[in-house]
Every structure is written in structure tokens, then in C-alpha cells.
Design an enzyme around this catalytic site. Structure first.
Site, PDB file in Angstrom:
ATOM      1  N   GLY A 176       0.826  -1.202   0.000  1.00 50.48           N
ATOM      2  CA  GLY A 176       0.000   0.000   0.000  1.00 50.48           C
ATOM      3  C   GLY A 176       0.856   1.246   0.000  1.00 50.48           C
ATOM      4  N   GLY A 210       0.973   5.402   1.429  1.00 48.11           N
ATOM      5  CA  GLY A 210       0.462   6.332   2.429  1.00 48.11           C
ATOM      6  C   GLY A 210       1.052   7.707   2.246  1.00 48.11           C
ATOM      7  CG  ASP A 232      -2.626   9.249   9.525  1.00 47.72           C
ATOM      8  OD1 ASP A 232      -3.738   9.780   9.367  1.00 47.72           O
ATOM      9  OD2 ASP A 232      -1.976   8.762   8.594  1.00 47.72           O
TER      10      ASP A 232
END
Length: 711
Positions: free
Chosen positions: A422, A424, A539
Site C-alpha cells: 500500500g 500512504g 493518524d
């Protein structure tokens, strides 16, 4: 300074656009207008939906002061580059000024929303600038706030934006939403020679600070209330691999074009292949990607003899009767014949030269290897590696490892794109496999400020001590690279976001949702209350909560974490609570009405109007769950309080969720009322003591009453 009218919320399906680069031909669909004023509009953009590749690239051409200009929503377009996939547009300046007549601060702030569009603010070309004396301002995104403090304690200098009269912060990647606001704790009226402060996001190449901006409105006047900003754009949010599965909608239609994945968020764009130039979004011909004639540009493509253009390249040869010597010089055959007497000496000298070259090359390679090793050692020391190494040896922390770059290169197959788990805001995460067959997740960060680099070793010492069942374990780090890399345990079942939004047909029970929420809260409570010093994650969102093989929650991604307390002049991260588990809805919805765009706003509005059933997920919104839901809803309301002092600690949140889960999982039907009343004890008291949005009630009393009557 003229006060602009406030902007309304922009339901934009695409981002602002700009003028095409001069070296890219204008190309469009037959019969379509390809120019607005003095700005070319190249395909995939178009004036009108029928002329653009899709609605996201539609440009409006309208008159302004007698001259036609292109617009995307309220933003004026000034430049578009098909080759670089960038667009330039004008954005309004947000300001705060002291009104001497009323002795109060007045302000006007703007925001730009490109969340669900093909456009993102270019983190390479833009910066966020704050101008003024004693002015603290921010640009707020969907899940964080970024800004800085501009003071006049030091003498401001022309061209310098270093905190004296002006400060700046970098624009993070994949940024599509920005909202400006000023910190009311800092009042520009305290500075006698400055009455206004400004905050903008703009192209850093065109910004140059002037000391005249402080005692006047010159900054506003110089730019006439708007500043240029650069946007990266994509065709769709698909990757190249995904887009190629449907060739009917695939945008790279030129035979001499190729597909590129975006480096600023998800999506793809097209470019002409090497040796070709033109528009990759147009089929071949005069407008598509066409061959470059290298022979017409001897500076870029040098040729000492005869240049012959080929498709995608060129050939260079000597004329007939001549031969090419060293360095591409063409000489007549006669001179070559005369030089044959010197062949043997030349051959001997050449052999000696080759030997010298080999020796020099070997010496160079050895020096470069030593130089590389020296650089790695320099980075290792810079990031606090010596301190971390000594501390690990003294405390025998065998669970934390300092990895070499070579180890992580081998584990991730040289960071192959197929290993990507992924992306970010802080970097890319790769799946890896160590030599002992341990699966890992390697986070390769993109950037890190100098102060963070110096404190990195100390932070690793603190983070390495975190050991909680609901927190992704930090296994180690790599310090011998320019930006340190983090190594975590691998969690196989994806993210909570995927579970919630990825498959709407999958049933997720209320007890499962509350269990995941409880486990996540336990992790945060541990960080806030038991870590030394306390750690603020910074976050927390559903995409940063992972699920293991048993679907146990694991809080991840400490890229935005900070050690408490906060330094207000540095980057500030704001956590936006969403309660997606209860609603199974997205955090932000641009298509919703004004007061329902934010899920938290919609949640509070539904509570106020006593219409919770309109927002709760249908799978859990039933009579059987309603009493538990009202307890959780009341807890959610407390967590969304504007004032931090009014919000419960994460420890209390975890305790409340734990009691709810235990009550829901208990085999009630196997207990008699007397045993139940004894069993519930303190848990039932705390659950029933909270006031719901519809009135006071007691779960304990109702459960005991229902069981006693056989229901």
C-alpha cells in the site's frame, strides 16, 4: 485590499486545469473548440463534456473583462502540460487583518476540494506559505493539519522565507483537500507595523518574499488576490495494469505511447515513448505520438557524419570513401592507408592504454565502494545509530534489529512493485521475506525533516519498547540510507477500511464491530497512558487498523506519530473521529448536502434530530441491538466534543467498550436473574449510567427483567 466573496463548497468532479506546453500540439475531437482566449486546450481536456475525454476534464470558456478565459469551477486556468501531466490555476489568498475601528480581527479563508477528482496538489512544485508578524496559520486536510508560525523577532530579509516575516511547509503527497484557518491565539494587532497575515498554497518557483509585504498590503496587491498553484492530474484512479484490462476505455491510444502510474496518489497517465513526441491520448497521425527527427537537432543528437533518421531513433555514418576513426571523426580512405605504417605502434600503445584503463577502473570501483561505505556510516551516525546500537547491547533487546540495506533489498526483491502492500502519506509499504522465512512489512519513507532525523534513534528506542497485542510490532529499522526505513511484523488480513467498505455484502455483527473498536481503543490507551513518554499516534483511521488471521485489530502506521507534548510551531496532526464501524459510510462525501459532507457532522446532526436510524448501518440497526447502539452512540458523541477537556480519555473509552462487548457475548439464557444481577455488577452500572440521545435508561434492568420473564 478588496475583500473577496466567500467560496461555497465545490462539488468538483475534477481539478483545476491550465495551459498546454508549447512543445505539445493541440489535439481534440473533430469540431471541438481547442482554444479559449490565449490558452490552448489539448485533449484529454475539452471545452464541453462532448469534447473532453470525460466530465472531469471539461473546461468552461467565459468572458472576463472583455476577454475569454478558461475556468474549472471558480478557478481560472492558465497553463496545461500534457507531457508532464500538470495544470496551473489561480487560487485565492486567505487573510486575517486587524480592524483598528472595531479593535477586532477580521478574516476571510478559502478552501479547495479535489478529493474525488483526477487532480492533486503537486508536492514537487508547491509549498504552503504563511506571511505576517506573529501569525500562526494552517492548511487543514481531511485527517490532519499542517502549518507554521511566522514571527518578526528576527529581521526579515528579501527573498528569504525562514520564519522571519514568512514561513513555509512542504505539501504532502496525495493531497486533494485544503482548508485555510488562522490560530486565534496569535494576534497580529500586537505588532505595530503589521496588521495583516496571509496563508496560501502556491507554486514555489514564482514566490519570492519581500520585506514590503509586512507593513502594507503589497502581497495581496502584487497577485491581485490570487496566486498560481500547480496540480498533478491523472486520467482515472486505476493503475496501468487495471486500466489495460478494459481497452475500450484505455486512454493511451497512440501506438507509440506508454502508460505511467502516478507518483502523487493512485491513478495513471500516458506519455509518448522514447523517440516520439506529441499527444498520447490521440490516435496516430499528425496529432498523436509521432517520430522525432533527431537529424534536425544536432545539439541534442550529435552526429559527425551522415545522419539518418529511423523510427524512434537515428543512425550516424561516414560518407562514401571515408571511414570513421575514434570519437566519430570521418577521414578519407587515403589518410588511413598512409597511416598503416603506424599500425603496430598504435596497437602497442592501445594495449597499454587498455591496461591503464582497466587499472584505473578497478581503482575507481574500490574508491567508490569505500565512498559508499563511508556514506552509509555517515547516515547511520546521523540517524542516531550508535546510540541505538549501544542501548540495544546494554539492555539485550534481541527483539529489535538494525537491518542493513542489503538485507531489506533481498527480502523485498529489490523493492519490486509487485511486493507493494500500500501507499500512504509518508511512504510506500512493501511485503518482505527474511532469510529465516519471517514475513515482514517494510515501510520506505519518502522524506524526513532534519530534526526528525537527528531524533530518529531516540524515537526508535522508545517505539521498540512498545509491546501490546493490538499494536503492530516494530521489529527493527534500517539507518544506513538517506531516509530511514522501518520494519514491522506482517499482518495478513488487510485493513479495517477494506472490511467495512470493500465488500458491502459481507455481514459484520455488532459484537464484532465493537470488539474491533475495543481492541483499537486498548492500543491507543496503551500509547497514551502506559508508554513512557506518552505517544500520540496522529493518524488513526480505518486504513491504519490492520486485521490478523483471527480478525484481531492491530493499530499500525506510526509515520505520523509524535512524542507528547506537541511543539505548536511544528507540524500538527489532527485525528478526525469517524465511527465508520457504526455507519459503514465513507468519512467524507462531496455529493451530500452542506451539513452532511463530513461523517462526524452527519452523525451529530442525526443525534440532534433523533434520527439515528437514518445513519446507522442496516445490518446492525434493529430492535435487538438498539439499547447497545444507544450506549455506543452516546460514547461517540462524547468523543466528538469540540473541547478536548470534554472528551473522555482513550482509557475510559476502552473500558466502556470492553464492558459492552462482555455483556453482548455473555450466555444470558444460561443464567437466572439473581445470578445475572450479581454477574453484571460494576459493568452494568457503568453501561447504564450514561445518558443516551433519547433519554435515560438502564440496560441492566431491562436485561434482568426480560430474562426473568422468560423473554
Amino acid at each position: 485590499m478588496t475583500k473577496p466573496l466567500p467560496s461555497t463548497i465545490l462539488l468538483i468532479c475534477v481539478s483545476a486545469i491550465g495551459m498546454v506546453a508549447a512543445d505539445v500540439p493541440v489535439a481534440g475531437r473533430p469540431g471541438c473548440q481547442m482554444r479559449c482566449g490565449d490558452v490552448d486546450i489539448p485533449f484529454p481536456f475539452g471545452i464541453g463534456d462532448d469534447c473532453a475525454i470525460h466530465h472531469g476534464f471539461n473546461i468552461i470558456c467565459k468572458p472576463v473583462n472583455g476577454t475569454k478565459r478558461p475556468f474549472k469551477g471558480p478557478f481560472e486556468v492558465t497553463k496545461i502540460s500534457v507531457r508532464d501531466a500538470k495544470a496551473w490555476m489561480k487560487m485565492r489568498i486567505s487573510w486575517q487583518c486587524y480592524d483598528s475601528a472595531s479593535s477586532k480581527m477580521k478574516e476571510w479563508v478559502d478552501f479547495q476540494n479535489f478529493t474525488y477528482t483526477p487532480f492533486r496538489f503537486s508536492y514537487e512544485d508547491n509549498k504552503i506559505f504563511i506571511i505576517g508578524c506573529n501569525t500562526m496559520a494552517y492548511m487543514r486536510g481531511v485527517s490532519y493539519v499542517i502549518g507554521c508560525l511566522s514571527t518578526c523577532s528576527d529581521q526579515p530579509k528579501n527573498g528569504s522565507c525562514s520564519g522571519a516575516g514568512c514561513c513555509s511547509v512542504d505539501v504532502p503527497p496525495d493531497l486533494g483537500y485544503l482548508e485555510a484557518y488562522f490560530n486565534k491565539d496569535y494576534n497580529t494587532s500586537e505588532i505595530s507595523y503589521s496588521s495583516c497575515g496571509y496563508v496560501v498554497v502556491m507554486e514555489k518557483a514564482v514566490f519570492s518574499y519581500s520585506t514590503t509585504y509586512i507593513p502594507s498590503t503589497n502581497f495581496w496587491d502584487d497577485y491581485n488576490g490570487t496566486v498560481p498553484a500547480v496540480m498533478d492530474w491523472i486520467i482515472t484512479w486505476e493503475t496501468c495494469e487495471e486500466a489495460k484490462t478494459n481497452m475500450s476505455s484505455y486512454a493511451c491510444v497512440s501506438n507509440n505511447s506508454e502508460c505511467l502510474n502516478s507518483t502523487n496518489g493512485r491513478g495513471y497517465r500516458c506519455k509518448c515513448s522514447k523517440g516520439f513526441d506529441g499527444n498520447p491520448y490521440v490516435k496516430d497521425g499528425l496529432l498523436g505520438c509521432r517520430d522525432i527527427n533527431e537529424c534536425l537537432d544536432n545539439t541534442t543528437y550529435p552526429c559527425a557524419g551522415i545522419c539518418e533518421n529511423t523510427i524512434g531513433s537515428y543512425k550516424c555514418s561516414c560518407p562514401q570513401g571515408q571511414n570513421e576513426l575514434a570519437r566519430g571523426v570521418c577521414v578519407p580512405d587515403q589518410k588511413i592507408q598512409k597511416s598503416q605504417a603506424w599500425v603496430m605502434p598504435v596497437v602497442g600503445a592501445s594495449v597499454g592504454f587498455v591496461i591503464l584503463v582497466i587499472m584505473a577502473t578497478c581503482s575507481y570501483l574500490i574508491r567508490e565502494r569505500r565512498k559508499l561505505q563511508h556514506i552509509k556510516q555517515k547516515y547511520f551516525k546521523l540517524h542516531g545509530g550508535l546510540l541505538l546500537f549501544q542501548e540495544m547491547n546494554s539492555n539485550e533487546r534481541k527483539s529489535f534489529t538494525i537491518f542493513s540495506e542489503a538485507e531489506l533489498q533481498h527480502a523485498t526483491n529489490k523493492f519490486d512493485k509487485n511486493q507493494i502492500l500500500g501507499h500512504g502519506g509518508h511512504g510506500t509499504v512493501y511485503k518482505g521475506l527474511l532469510k529465516d522465512n519471517t514475513e515482514i512489512a517494510v515501510k520506505k519513507c519518502m522524506t524526513m525533516d532534519e530534526q526528525h532525523k537527528k531524533e530518529f534513534g531516540k524515537e526508535m528506542l522508545i517505539l521498540s519498547q512498545i509491546n501490546h497485542i493490538n499494536i503492530v510490532k516494530l521489529l527493527g529499522c534500517c539507518l544506513e540510507v538517506q531516509v530511514p526505513m522501518l520494519v514491522y511484523e506482517f499482518i495478513p488480513n488487510g485493513t479495517l477500511s477494506n472490511l467495512i467498505h470493500g465488500n458491502h455484502g459481507q455481514h459484520i455483527s455488532l459484537v464484532t464491530r465493537l470488539r474491533i473498536a475495543h481492541e483499537s481503543a486498548e492500543a491507543l490507551a496503551y500509547l497514551h497512558s502506559y508508554a513512557s513518554p506518552p505517544i500520540i499516534h496522529g493518524d488513526v483511521k480505518s486504513s491504519n487498523i490492520l486485521l490478523d488471521v483471527n480478525f484481531m485489530a492491530k493499530v499500525s502506521d506510526f509515520g505520523a506519530s509524535i512524542l507528547a507534548p506537541l511543539d505548536k510551531s511544528q507540524l500538527v496532526t489532527l485525528v478526525q473521529g469517524t465511527w465508520e464501524l457504526l455507519t459503514r459510510k465513507n468519512v467524507f462525501n462531496l455529493d451530500a448536502p452542506e451539513n452532511e459532507k463530513s461523517l462526524s457532522m452527519r452523525f451529530l446532526s442525526a443525534m440532534k434530530e433523533n434520527k439515528l436510524e437514518n445513519i446507522l448501518d442496516d445490518q446492525i440497526s434493529n430492535e435487538e441491538n438498539m439499547e447497545f447502539l444507544e450506549e455506543v452512540v452516546d460514547l461517540a458523541k462524547q468523543c466528538l466534543a469540540m473541547c478536548g477537556e470534554d472528551r473522555p480519555s482513550m482509557k475510559k473509552v476502552a473500558e466502556k467498550l470492553d464492558r459492552l462487548v462482555k455483556v453482548m457475548q455473555h450466555p444470558w439464557t444460561q443464567q437466572n436473574p439473581e445470578e445475572l444481577e450479581s454477574l453484571l455488577g460494576e459493568s452494568s452500572y457503568i453501561i447504564s449510567s450514561g445518558a443516551s440521545s433519547t433519554g435515560n435508561f438502564s440496560i441492566e434492568k431491562k436485561v434482568v427483567k426480560d430474562l426473568a420473564s422468560g423473554r
